[in-house]
Enzyme design. Sequence first.
Site, PDB file in Angstrom:
ATOM      1  N   GLY A   1       0.877  -1.237   0.076  1.00 38.46           N
ATOM      2  CA  GLY A   1      -0.057   0.043  -0.008  1.00 38.46           C
ATOM      3  C   GLY A   1       0.979   1.291   0.080  1.00 38.46           C
ATOM      4  O   GLY A   1       2.022   1.246  -0.467  1.00 38.46           O
ATOM      5  N   SER A   2       0.240   2.216   0.416  1.00 38.51           N
ATOM      6  CA  SER A   2       1.170   3.549   0.429  1.00 38.51           C
ATOM      7  C   SER A   2       2.014   3.671   1.678  1.00 38.51           C
ATOM      8  O   SER A   2       2.015   2.851   2.533  1.00 38.51           O
ATOM      9  CB  SER A   2       0.083   4.814   0.683  1.00 38.51           C
ATOM     10  OG  SER A   2      -0.371   4.660   2.080  1.00 38.51           O
TER      11      SER A   2
ATOM     12  N   CYS B   1       2.653   0.381  -8.711  1.00 40.83           N
ATOM     13  CA  CYS B   1       3.643   0.835  -7.781  1.00 40.83           C
ATOM     14  C   CYS B   1       4.783   1.169  -8.464  1.00 40.83           C
ATOM     15  O   CYS B   1       5.833   1.810  -8.140  1.00 40.83           O
ATOM     16  CB  CYS B   1       3.929  -0.208  -6.569  1.00 40.83           C
ATOM     17  SG  CYS B   1       3.962  -2.067  -6.998  1.00 40.83           S
TER      18      CYS B   1
ATOM     19  N   GLY C   1       2.343   2.235   5.546  1.00 41.64           N
ATOM     20  CA  GLY C   1       3.325   1.543   6.324  1.00 41.64           C
ATOM     21  C   GLY C   1       4.158   2.108   7.497  1.00 41.64           C
ATOM     22  O   GLY C   1       4.419   1.469   8.237  1.00 41.64           O
TER      23      GLY C   1
ATOM     24  N   GLU D   1       5.646  -3.439   1.070  1.00 36.76           N
ATOM     25  CA  GLU D   1       5.812  -3.037  -0.196  1.00 36.76           C
ATOM     26  C   GLU D   1       4.910  -1.715  -0.298  1.00 36.76           C
ATOM     27  O   GLU D   1       3.838  -1.853  -0.301  1.00 36.76           O
ATOM     28  CB  GLU D   1       5.138  -4.140  -1.078  1.00 36.76           C
ATOM     29  CG  GLU D   1       5.995  -5.260  -1.033  1.00 36.76           C
ATOM     30  CD  GLU D   1       7.299  -5.510  -1.728  1.00 36.76           C
ATOM     31  OE1 GLU D   1       7.643  -4.394  -2.269  1.00 36.76           O
ATOM     32  OE2 GLU D   1       7.889  -6.664  -1.703  1.00 36.76           O
TER      33      GLU D   1
END
Length: 512
Positions: free
Chosen positions: A242-243, A298, A247, A264
Site C-alpha cells: 500500500g502507501s 507501484c 506503512g 511493499e
Amino acid sequence: MSEAQTSLPVATEVEQLLQRLGVPRTAHTGGELTVRSPVSGEVVAQVPQTSPAEATAVIGRAHEAFKAWRNVPAPRRGELVRLLGEELRAAKADLGRLVTLEAGKIPSEGAGEVQEMIDICDFAVGLSRQIYGLTLATERAEHRMMETWHPLGVCGVISAFNFPVAVWSWNAALALVCGDPVVWKPSEKTPLTALAVHAIAQRAIARFGDAPEGLLGLLLGQRDIGELLVDDHRVPVLSATGSTAMGRQVGPKLAARFARAILELGGNNAAIVTPSADLDLALRGIAFAAMGTAGQRCTTLRRLFVHESVYEQLVPKLAKVYGSVQVGDPREAGTLVGPLIDRAAFDGMQKALGESREAGATVHGGQRVDGIGTKDAYYVRPALVELKSHEGPVLRETFAPILYVVRYSSLDEAIEQHNAVGAGLSSSIFTLNMREAERFMSSSGSDCGIANVNIGPSGAEIGGAFGGEKETGGGREAGSDSWKAYMRRATNTINYSTALPLAQGVTFDIGD
C-alpha cells in the site's frame, strides 16, 4: 472477446463470472461492503464483511493449522501449490476477466496478472525441493556446524487494489511451501477477485486431500479488520502492500511485537534517457511504463529525465503518443488506458496537475474523458508534464497517469535528482553506453531495489526479488531468496567426539 460479452452489463457479467469461478451468491450479495466496478461506476456487489470475532477465529484456525502443516515435508507442501497452479490455469480466462471488471485493467493485463500467479506457483513448486541451509566451517575438531530453516508461522497478507490477486500469490505460494498458513485481507475496493481466488484455492486443497483446516483464510472488510491481522501475536510475519503512509502505521505496530514485516509501499519511479539512447525503444518503453494500468502500478514511471541534447527529439513524440493513445472501456478492442479506480484517485490527479500549472509547468492532457459508464466512472487522458525544475508535486507519488519530464545536462545531475525522493522502488536508464549503464547500476547509481537498463521500471518477473528501499519499506517478495522471510533460521552445532572443546579457546574445567 465476443461482441455479446462486451455489451453485457458489468454487474451481470460479474455475477456470471463469480458463479463460474465457484463463489456462492451469498458471498457477494446482501452485505455491507459496496463494490463498484471502475469500468462503469455501477454497483456490482454487496459483500458481507468479516466481523472482528470471525477474523479472530480465522487467525486461530490458521494458527492451529500451522502446528500440522509445519511437519508436512516441503515437497509434499509443494504438491498443494502445484495443484493451485493447475486450478489457476483452468480459471485463467474467467479470473483475468474479473480482474478487468473489478480493477479496470485492460484484458491483457488482467490475464497477465493471473499468469503471474501461475508463474509463482511453478517457482514455488521447484523451491519446495530446494529449501537449503549451509554447512559452516567450525574451529572445533570432530564437530559439525550448520544452519537449518524452519516454518515461521501464520503469514498475514494485506494487499492493494491495483494488483488484487498477484500479490497474494507471491506471498501464499512461497509461504505454503515454507510451511506457513496464510490469512489474507484484500483491499476493500477489490474483494470479489479475492473471493474467486479463495474458491479456486479451496478446490486445490480438496484435491490435495489432507491439508489441515484453516490453512488459507480470507478476511473481508475495512481498515479495522486489517488492524486485527497486524496486531495479532499469532501472526509472526505480515506482508503489507500500500502507501508509505500505511506503512508508517503498520511498521511500528509489527515492530512493537517483534513481528517480521514485508512492506511493499510507494514508488516514485524514474527513468533517465541519455544522449546515446535508442529513442524509438525508449519511446515504447516509456509509454507502457507510464500509462499502463492507467498509472496505477507501484512501479509506474512517474519521473523522466531527458538529456538536453535529445529532449526536442523525444518529448514532442511522447506528447503525440499521449494525445493519441486510446482511453476507454478496457473491454473494448484497442483500449490501452482504462479507468482510475475511483473519485479519490481522480481528485488526487487533478490536485497534482493544478499544483504543476501554478509552478509554471506545461501540461499535456490530464482532463477527464466523459461519456463512458456512469458519473461514478473516472476516465482521464494521461498527463505529460514538462517541468522547469525538479520540485513540487513531482517529489511525491500521485497514483495516476502523470509523467513529469525534466531536462538534464550531466549524468551526475540526473542520478542526484533521480535519488532525491523518499521512495526507492524501481528505476531505469535508456543508454547504449556501457559506462553509463554500469554506473547507473553501481552503488553510486540508482538507490532503488530494481534498476533496469533499456526497459522501463515496470513489468518485473517473478524470478527476481521484488521490492525497494527507503520509504518503499525494504521488503522483498517473489523470486530469488525471498523465501527466507517466511522462515526462521537455526544455527546447529553437533559434537561427534568424546571431548568437549569450547569455542574461542575458552576453558572451563570442573575436574573429575
